[in-house]
Design a protein around this motif. Structure first.
Motif, PDB file in Angstrom:
ATOM      1  N   ALA A  21      -9.565  24.823 -27.116  1.00 29.58           N
ATOM      2  CA  ALA A  21      -9.579  24.401 -25.717  1.00 29.58           C
ATOM      3  C   ALA A  21      -8.156  24.323 -25.185  1.00 29.58           C
ATOM      4  CB  ALA A  21     -10.263  23.052 -25.587  1.00 29.58           C
ATOM      5  N   ARG A  49     -10.826  28.553 -24.468  1.00 32.52           N
ATOM      6  CA  ARG A  49     -11.720  27.970 -23.465  1.00 32.52           C
ATOM      7  C   ARG A  49     -10.873  27.076 -22.557  1.00 32.52           C
ATOM      8  NH1 ARG A  49     -17.193  25.816 -25.748  1.00 32.52           N
ATOM      9  NH2 ARG A  49     -17.360  28.085 -25.958  1.00 32.52           N
ATOM     10  N   ARG A  52     -11.806  22.932 -17.094  1.00 31.81           N
ATOM     11  CA  ARG A  52     -12.221  23.126 -15.703  1.00 31.81           C
ATOM     12  C   ARG A  52     -11.109  22.792 -14.721  1.00 31.81           C
ATOM     13  NH1 ARG A  52     -17.339  19.904 -12.887  1.00 31.81           N
ATOM     14  NH2 ARG A  52     -17.125  20.814 -10.800  1.00 31.81           N
ATOM     15  N   ASP A  71     -11.329  16.742 -18.629  1.00 35.09           N
ATOM     16  CA  ASP A  71     -11.108  17.962 -19.396  1.00 35.09           C
ATOM     17  C   ASP A  71     -10.836  17.649 -20.862  1.00 35.09           C
ATOM     18  OD1 ASP A  71     -11.517  19.681 -17.302  1.00 35.09           O
ATOM     19  OD2 ASP A  71      -9.462  20.443 -17.231  1.00 35.09           O
ATOM     20  N   ALA A  74     -14.045  16.447 -22.482  1.00 33.95           N
ATOM     21  CA  ALA A  74     -14.993  17.556 -22.628  1.00 33.95           C
ATOM     22  C   ALA A  74     -14.651  18.383 -23.866  1.00 33.95           C
ATOM     23  CB  ALA A  74     -14.979  18.429 -21.378  1.00 33.95           C
ATOM     24  N   ALA A  75     -13.367  18.595 -24.104  1.00 33.51           N
ATOM     25  CA  ALA A  75     -12.939  19.347 -25.289  1.00 33.51           C
ATOM     26  C   ALA A  75     -13.239  18.565 -26.568  1.00 33.51           C
ATOM     27  CB  ALA A  75     -11.449  19.665 -25.193  1.00 33.51           C
ATOM     28  N   ARG A  77     -15.621  16.375 -27.004  1.00 34.04           N
ATOM     29  CA  ARG A  77     -17.072  16.266 -27.207  1.00 34.04           C
ATOM     30  C   ARG A  77     -17.755  17.601 -27.479  1.00 34.04           C
ATOM     31  NH1 ARG A  77     -17.143  12.621 -21.777  1.00 34.04           N
ATOM     32  NH2 ARG A  77     -16.410  10.655 -22.686  1.00 34.04           N
ATOM     33  N   ASP A  78     -17.080  18.702 -27.237  1.00 34.76           N
ATOM     34  CA  ASP A  78     -17.681  20.023 -27.405  1.00 34.76           C
ATOM     35  C   ASP A  78     -17.642  20.404 -28.889  1.00 34.76           C
ATOM     36  OD1 ASP A  78     -18.371  22.707 -27.467  1.00 34.76           O
ATOM     37  OD2 ASP A  78     -17.278  23.193 -25.629  1.00 34.76           O
ATOM     38  N   PRO A  79     -18.790  20.529 -29.547  1.00 39.84           N
ATOM     39  CA  PRO A  79     -18.786  20.832 -30.980  1.00 39.84           C
ATOM     40  C   PRO A  79     -18.221  22.210 -31.314  1.00 39.84           C
ATOM     41  CG  PRO A  79     -21.011  20.954 -30.092  1.00 39.84           C
ATOM     42  CD  PRO A  79     -20.154  20.373 -29.012  1.00 39.84           C
ATOM     43  N   GLU A  80     -18.182  23.115 -30.341  1.00 42.03           N
ATOM     44  CA  GLU A  80     -17.609  24.437 -30.601  1.00 42.03           C
ATOM     45  C   GLU A  80     -16.084  24.391 -30.627  1.00 42.03           C
ATOM     46  OE1 GLU A  80     -20.566  27.954 -29.283  1.00 42.03           O
ATOM     47  OE2 GLU A  80     -19.271  27.177 -27.685  1.00 42.03           O
ATOM     48  N   VAL A  81     -15.483  23.455 -29.945  1.00 41.58           N
ATOM     49  CA  VAL A  81     -14.020  23.361 -29.883  1.00 41.58           C
ATOM     50  C   VAL A  81     -13.503  22.796 -31.202  1.00 41.58           C
ATOM     51  CG1 VAL A  81     -12.073  22.194 -28.790  1.00 41.58           C
ATOM     52  CG2 VAL A  81     -13.920  23.134 -27.386  1.00 41.58           C
ATOM     53  N   ASP A 108     -16.058  13.749 -34.520  1.00 40.92           N
ATOM     54  CA  ASP A 108     -15.819  15.187 -34.671  1.00 40.92           C
ATOM     55  C   ASP A 108     -14.320  15.439 -34.592  1.00 40.92           C
ATOM     56  OD1 ASP A 108     -16.066  17.925 -34.856  1.00 40.92           O
ATOM     57  OD2 ASP A 108     -16.711  18.209 -32.775  1.00 40.92           O
TER      58      ASP A 108
END
Length: 304
Positions: A21, A49, A52, A71, A74-75, A77-81, A108
């Protein structure tokens, strides 16, 4: 290096196609720098990524506090990041300390990458027990960031005897987790976060803004607060802007010797860390070996 423990990190090493991110928790960057950062991350085989609000502007800030914190969270909490890159420092990170979702970060863990003003956020990561990276995706040594993210043990960071400030180096060795960053940001967080550095090796870098008094006040505040009472060693990075500066026959080196000398611990200076055109990046919150006699700082890997 036989005494250097393995990293206590819980962050995972990045694999190809993992997401990094890109966020702006402090000041804003121009579009060319954002594009260059995206290109670098993608050249390493990761997906970039962009937050926003990463390109928002509000004076010298990258948008409002709420948006910048959103922002960042969000990074987290995003499991893909799997890692978070701060596009630049500047000013504004300190405003976000109370808003970071530390519960999500602990659940995480993922490293934060940045320096200078981002030192404020590194303290949140330290409080959460998650390692981070002091450095930047910039300059000819930017690949040190990639090496850390994929789990490689980088070469020891060696003192440059030609770098201003290297003469501060003393003798001795110290072992412990490395933590620190920008001197002014560390001092301004006294009373805001728990910054007791007992058992740590302290990393310091600074740049000239208002003269030697700033350095004196910041170090004195850290000393009087007790934050430095039980540090094991000091690693000194760049002292940008102080090279030709004197105040009544004193230089920044005199101030640092006067203040740091009271600690009675090994000091290794002249390290290519901080405000340089080509900085080296190092993990924070993992074990290190500071060897002032050999002029080297060896840091354990960032990842488990």
């Amino acid at each position: 290096m036989s005494r250097l423990p393995q990293s206590r990190s819980k962050v995972q090493k990045l694999e190809p196609d993992d997401v990094v991110a890109l966020v702006s928790p402090a000041s804003w960057s121009d579009e060319s720098w954002l594009a260059e950062s995206i290109a670098t991350i993608e050249s390493w085989g990761f997906r970039a990524r962009v937050g926003r609000h990463a390109t928002d502007r509000l004076g010298y800030l990258a948008g409002g506090d709420r948006e910048r914190a959103a922002d960042l969270n969000a990074a987290i909490r995003d499991p893909e990041v799997r890692a978070i890159l701060c596009l630049r420092g500047g000013c504004g990170s300190l405003r976000l300390l109370a808003d970071v979702d530390t519960d999500a970060l602990r659940a995480d863990p993922k490293p934060l990458i940045g320096f200078s003003d981002i030192t404020a956020l590194h303290q949140v990561w330290r409080r959460a027990g998650v390692p981070s990276v002091h450095g930047a995706v910039a300059g000819t040594r930017m690949d040190t960031v990639r090496q850390l993210l994929v789990g490689e043990r980088g070469e020891p960071v060696r003192s440059d005897r030609g770098q201003f400030g290297a003469d501060l180096t003393t003798t001795g060795t110290a072992f412990g987790p490395l933590y620190g960053g920008n001197l002014d940001m560390l001092a301004r967080s006294v009373g805001v976060v728990d910054n007791d550095l007992e058992g740590h090796v302290l990393l310091l870098e600074t740049h000239r803004e208002v003269g030697l008094g700033m350095v004196d006040r910041a170090l004195t505040q850290l000393l009087l607060s007790g934050a430095l009472a039980r540090v094991l060693g000091v690693a000194v990075g760049t002292l940008e802007g102080f090279e030709e500066y004197q105040d009544r026959e004193w230089t920044v080196l005199d101030v640092l010797r006067d203040r740091l000398g009271s600690l009675g611990v090994p000091v290794l200076a002249g390290l290519p860390l901080g405000h340089l055109e080509n900085p080296v990046s190092v993990p924070l919150g993992v074990e290190c070996e500071l060897d002032a006699d050999a002029g080297a700082l060896a840091v354990a890997p960032l990842t488990a």
